[in-house]
Design a protein around this motif. Structure first.
Motif, PDB file in Angstrom:
ATOM      1  N   LEU A   1     -11.226 -10.863  36.642  1.00 41.13           N
ATOM      2  CA  LEU A   1     -11.156 -12.314  36.444  1.00 41.13           C
ATOM      3  C   LEU A   1     -10.042 -12.733  35.484  1.00 41.13           C
ATOM      4  CD1 LEU A   1     -14.984 -13.030  36.326  1.00 41.13           C
ATOM      5  CD2 LEU A   1     -13.423 -13.298  38.251  1.00 41.13           C
ATOM      6  N   GLY A   2      -9.154 -11.806  35.154  1.00 41.64           N
ATOM      7  CA  GLY A   2      -7.942 -12.161  34.434  1.00 41.64           C
ATOM      8  C   GLY A   2      -8.085 -12.357  32.948  1.00 41.64           C
ATOM      9  N   VAL A   3      -9.119 -11.791  32.331  1.00 41.73           N
ATOM     10  CA  VAL A   3      -9.309 -11.905  30.884  1.00 41.73           C
ATOM     11  C   VAL A   3      -8.878 -10.591  30.230  1.00 41.73           C
ATOM     12  CG1 VAL A   3     -10.961 -12.226  29.018  1.00 41.73           C
ATOM     13  CG2 VAL A   3     -11.176 -13.559  31.123  1.00 41.73           C
ATOM     14  N   ARG A   4      -7.958 -10.668  29.315  1.00 49.94           N
ATOM     15  CA  ARG A   4      -7.474  -9.447  28.653  1.00 49.94           C
ATOM     16  C   ARG A   4      -8.259  -9.242  27.366  1.00 49.94           C
ATOM     17  NH1 ARG A   4      -3.481  -6.106  29.561  1.00 49.94           N
ATOM     18  NH2 ARG A   4      -2.654  -4.807  27.894  1.00 49.94           N
ATOM     19  N   SER A   5      -9.407  -8.631  27.486  1.00 47.26           N
ATOM     20  CA  SER A   5     -10.265  -8.384  26.326  1.00 47.26           C
ATOM     21  C   SER A   5      -9.810  -7.109  25.615  1.00 47.26           C
ATOM     22  CB  SER A   5     -11.719  -8.236  26.775  1.00 47.26           C
ATOM     23  OG  SER A   5     -11.855  -7.104  27.615  1.00 47.26           O
ATOM     24  N   LEU A   6     -10.484  -6.804  24.505  1.00 48.97           N
ATOM     25  CA  LEU A   6     -10.183  -5.568  23.787  1.00 48.97           C
ATOM     26  C   LEU A   6     -10.426  -4.353  24.662  1.00 48.97           C
ATOM     27  CD1 LEU A   6     -11.717  -6.410  20.301  1.00 48.97           C
ATOM     28  CD2 LEU A   6      -9.320  -5.871  20.741  1.00 48.97           C
ATOM     29  N   THR A   7     -11.467  -4.392  25.495  1.00 45.12           N
ATOM     30  CA  THR A   7     -11.772  -3.267  26.371  1.00 45.12           C
ATOM     31  C   THR A   7     -10.633  -3.011  27.351  1.00 45.12           C
ATOM     32  OG1 THR A   7     -14.101  -3.879  26.236  1.00 45.12           O
ATOM     33  CG2 THR A   7     -13.481  -2.339  27.951  1.00 45.12           C
ATOM     34  N   ILE A   8     -10.094  -4.066  27.940  1.00 46.80           N
ATOM     35  CA  ILE A   8      -8.978  -3.924  28.873  1.00 46.80           C
ATOM     36  C   ILE A   8      -7.747  -3.391  28.139  1.00 46.80           C
ATOM     37  CG2 ILE A   8      -7.525  -5.112  30.543  1.00 46.80           C
ATOM     38  CD1 ILE A   8     -10.475  -4.931  31.293  1.00 46.80           C
ATOM     39  N   SER A   9      -7.522  -3.859  26.923  1.00 47.88           N
ATOM     40  CA  SER A   9      -6.371  -3.386  26.148  1.00 47.88           C
ATOM     41  C   SER A   9      -6.474  -1.892  25.858  1.00 47.88           C
ATOM     42  CB  SER A   9      -6.265  -4.171  24.838  1.00 47.88           C
ATOM     43  OG  SER A   9      -6.080  -5.545  25.089  1.00 47.88           O
ATOM     44  N   ILE A  10      -7.685  -1.414  25.548  1.00 48.05           N
ATOM     45  CA  ILE A  10      -7.891   0.020  25.315  1.00 48.05           C
ATOM     46  C   ILE A  10      -7.563   0.805  26.573  1.00 48.05           C
ATOM     47  CG2 ILE A  10      -9.627   1.792  24.835  1.00 48.05           C
ATOM     48  CD1 ILE A  10     -11.072  -0.327  23.111  1.00 48.05           C
ATOM     49  N   TYR A  11      -8.074   0.344  27.701  1.00 49.86           N
ATOM     50  CA  TYR A  11      -7.895   1.062  28.965  1.00 49.86           C
ATOM     51  C   TYR A  11      -6.415   1.130  29.352  1.00 49.86           C
ATOM     52  CZ  TYR A  11      -8.398   2.302  33.888  1.00 49.86           C
ATOM     53  OH  TYR A  11      -8.280   2.919  35.108  1.00 49.86           O
ATOM     54  N   THR A  12      -5.733   0.008  29.293  1.00 52.98           N
ATOM     55  CA  THR A  12      -4.319   0.001  29.694  1.00 52.98           C
ATOM     56  C   THR A  12      -3.446   0.775  28.710  1.00 52.98           C
ATOM     57  OG1 THR A  12      -4.034  -2.143  28.580  1.00 52.98           O
ATOM     58  CG2 THR A  12      -4.495  -2.177  30.935  1.00 52.98           C
ATOM     59  N   THR A  13      -3.768   0.723  27.415  1.00 47.31           N
ATOM     60  CA  THR A  13      -2.986   1.455  26.426  1.00 47.31           C
ATOM     61  C   THR A  13      -3.098   2.958  26.634  1.00 47.31           C
ATOM     62  OG1 THR A  13      -3.289  -0.321  24.806  1.00 47.31           O
ATOM     63  CG2 THR A  13      -2.624   1.829  23.956  1.00 47.31           C
TER      64      THR A  13
END
Length: 547
Positions: free
Chosen positions: A219-231
């Protein structure tokens, strides 16, 4: 003496389990500190501001929505009597059966500009093109808040409903005698008394929001969890991911502290007389029908609509192409890993709970809280913390096999799925420990003493006395742990072996590629299995309200 020795053995097992549960957190701190301070300027400038802002907005929005929905629905089904109320009480738990990422996945297709909902509305209103009429974009902060709120509100509904049911009827009657309306009773009496339950339910819902990875990304929200995963995965920057995970862990600690601070002055005195359950007010037929429709709306949004969509899409897919061999393999993988983790979690939870029964005291309480720490830690944070110790053990095993047998073995723990099982066990140990402690607490200590007088050891007493009497608690804990393992996405994404897919990771991959119809069957299987603990919770709720 025998009791002391046996208790010492169980205490040692409890210490070991608590240490294994704490290891990922300690490792996370070590990895984050090992990254050096040079990463922080980049994180502070480019990653953390947006991630913290969007995470904060998401938490505030979801917290408000689950508090309003959960509390309001709990009051409706306890304060008022209307046709269908008994059915509604249990059905309001159904959104718990659907993981948040599956609901987001379903609504992305349902509410697409050329999806079934918007096509139907344009036909109804006489529009021909999405350019002439379209609903607000579901891929937004508001869309993510709505999806998560309508799925997670049962975390507030359950404890608040229990609080309303157990409040003294005399307080309600006294308020009505003083001329307070039913609405006034809610705001002046029931709501203040329910604040601890609301705070506890909100904390659980917000923990699940922080743990979410699929719905936020879809849904296009860049949360802390998404930042961890992409990093970690996209940029291959483990120290940077660990530092973001550490920041996220601080958010979790802040949430728990805020929940306790919010009810720091709450003290309640229980009457020595047995409290009478509040008698619901019978509503007229028209008002009752409207209340029933109002109560059905969250069920429609949080469960019925996405589940129906998945059923239709899965049926179409199977009718067109049959059941693919990949789905069979992924179902087997999911069941196998979840079953192994469930057995380990039950055994570990039993050791911690039984050690606390044999040797109660402050240390037992500390070990129990440390063992349950993983449940408050998001799956991404746990996975980051597990990676380093598991890798070190794998390297040590490779050195041993090379020096002893001349064989260059592979990554045994990461390659076999053992690391994934470890993550599941650390994350869901709290469910097993809490359930078994509750089950053991109902067994009188006199039975333990009688068993020991008859010559049974502590282990024999466990097998002959406690386990038979704790079968319901054991079965409930096993069911909840198994289903939670099946639904877990963040840890599965980050720690699964190569070429090893579960139903959850298959769904995530297909949704990320936009091929929604190919993942409908996997999502439906997860939902169908997830209904089982919801039925269990509904039955337990009816039993408690009847007692």
């Amino acid at each position: 003496m025998k009791l002391s020795v046996a208790g010492g053995g169980w205490r040692a097992a409890s210490l070991l389990i608590a240490g294994l549960a704490l290891a990922p957190i300690v490792s996370l701190v070590v990895v984050a500190l090992g990254g050096g301070a040079d990463l922080w300027p980049h994180l502070l400038a480019n990653v953390l501001p947006r991630a913290l802002l969007e995470t904060g907005q998401l938490l505030l929005g979801v917290g408000f929505l689950v508090a309003v929905l959960g509390t309001g629905l709990a009051w409706l089904v306890t304060a008022y009597d209307f046709p269908g109320r008994k059915l509604l009480e249990g059905a309001l738990l159904l959104p718990l059966a659907v993981p948040t990422y599956i609901v987001a996945y379903a609504y992305l297709d349902l509410l697409h500009p050329i999806g079934p909902v918007q096509v139907f509305l344009r036909d109804l209103l006489g529009y021909d093109s999405p350019h002439d009429f379209r609903l607000p974009e579901i891929r937004s902060m508001g869309g993510c808040i709505l999806v998560l709120g309508f799925v997670l509100y049962p975390y507030v509904y359950l404890p608040v409903r229990a609080m309303f049911l157990t409040q003294a009827a005399g307080l309600i009657e006294a308020s009505r005698t003083l001329g307070v309306s039913r609405t006034g009773v809610f705001f002046k009496v029931a709501l203040p008394l329910a604040r601890p339950a609301i705070a506890a339910g909100m904390a659980l819902a917000l923990m699940e929001t922080l743990n979410d990875i699929g719905a936020s990304e879809f849904l296009g929200v860049r949360s802390l969890t998404i930042s961890i995963y992409t990093t970690w995965v996209t940029r291959s920057d483990l120290p940077g991911a660990a530092q973001i995970a550490l920041a996220m862990l601080l958010v979790v600690i802040a949430l728990v502290s805020l929940e306790r601070w919010a009810r720091r002055h709450q003290r309640y005195a229980a009457s020595s007389q047995r409290m009478r359950v509040m008698v619901p007010q019978r509503l007229p037929h028209t008002s009752g029908s409207l209340v029933l429709l109002l109560g059905l709306l969250p069920i429609l949004i949080g469960f019925a609509a996405p589940a129906s969509y998945l059923a239709v899409q899965a049926w179409r897919r199977v009718a067109f192409a049959g059941i693919s061999p990949a789905i069979r393999v992924e179902t087997l993988n999911t069941v196998m890993v979840s079953a192994i983790a469930t057995v380990i979690v039950l055994a570990a939870g039993m050791a911690v709970a039984y050690a606390a029964r044999l040797r109660p005291g402050p240390l037992s309480g500390v070990l129990g809280r440390v063992s349950a720490l993983g449940y408050a830690v998001p799956g991404t944070v746990l996975a980051i913390g597990l990676l380093t110790p598991v890798t070190l053990v794998d390297r040590a095993l490779v050195d041993v096999t090379r020096s002893w047998f001349g064989i260059a073995g592979g990554l045994l723990l990461l390659g076999s799925g053992a690391a994934l099982v470890y993550a599941y066990a650390a994350r869901f140990l709290a469910i097993s420990t809490g359930g078994l402690e509750a089950g053991f607490s109902r067994i009188p200590l006199s039975l333990d003493q009688a068993s020991r007088v008859l010559g049974k050891t502590a282990g024999g007493t466990l097998g002959r006395v406690h386990l038979p009497l704790s079968k319901p608690a054991l079965a409930a804990a096993a069911l909840l742990v198994f289903v939670d393992c099946m639904k877990e996405l963040p840890a599965s994404l980050l720690l699964r072996p190569l070429n090893f897919e579960t139903l959850a990771t298959h769904l995530y991959g297909e949704a990320a590629r936009g091929t929604y119809e190919d993942a409908a069957l996997a999502a439906l299987i997860i939902v169908v299995i997830g209904v089982a603990p919801v039925i269990l919770l509904a039955r337990l709720g009816r039993q408690k309200s009847a007692s």
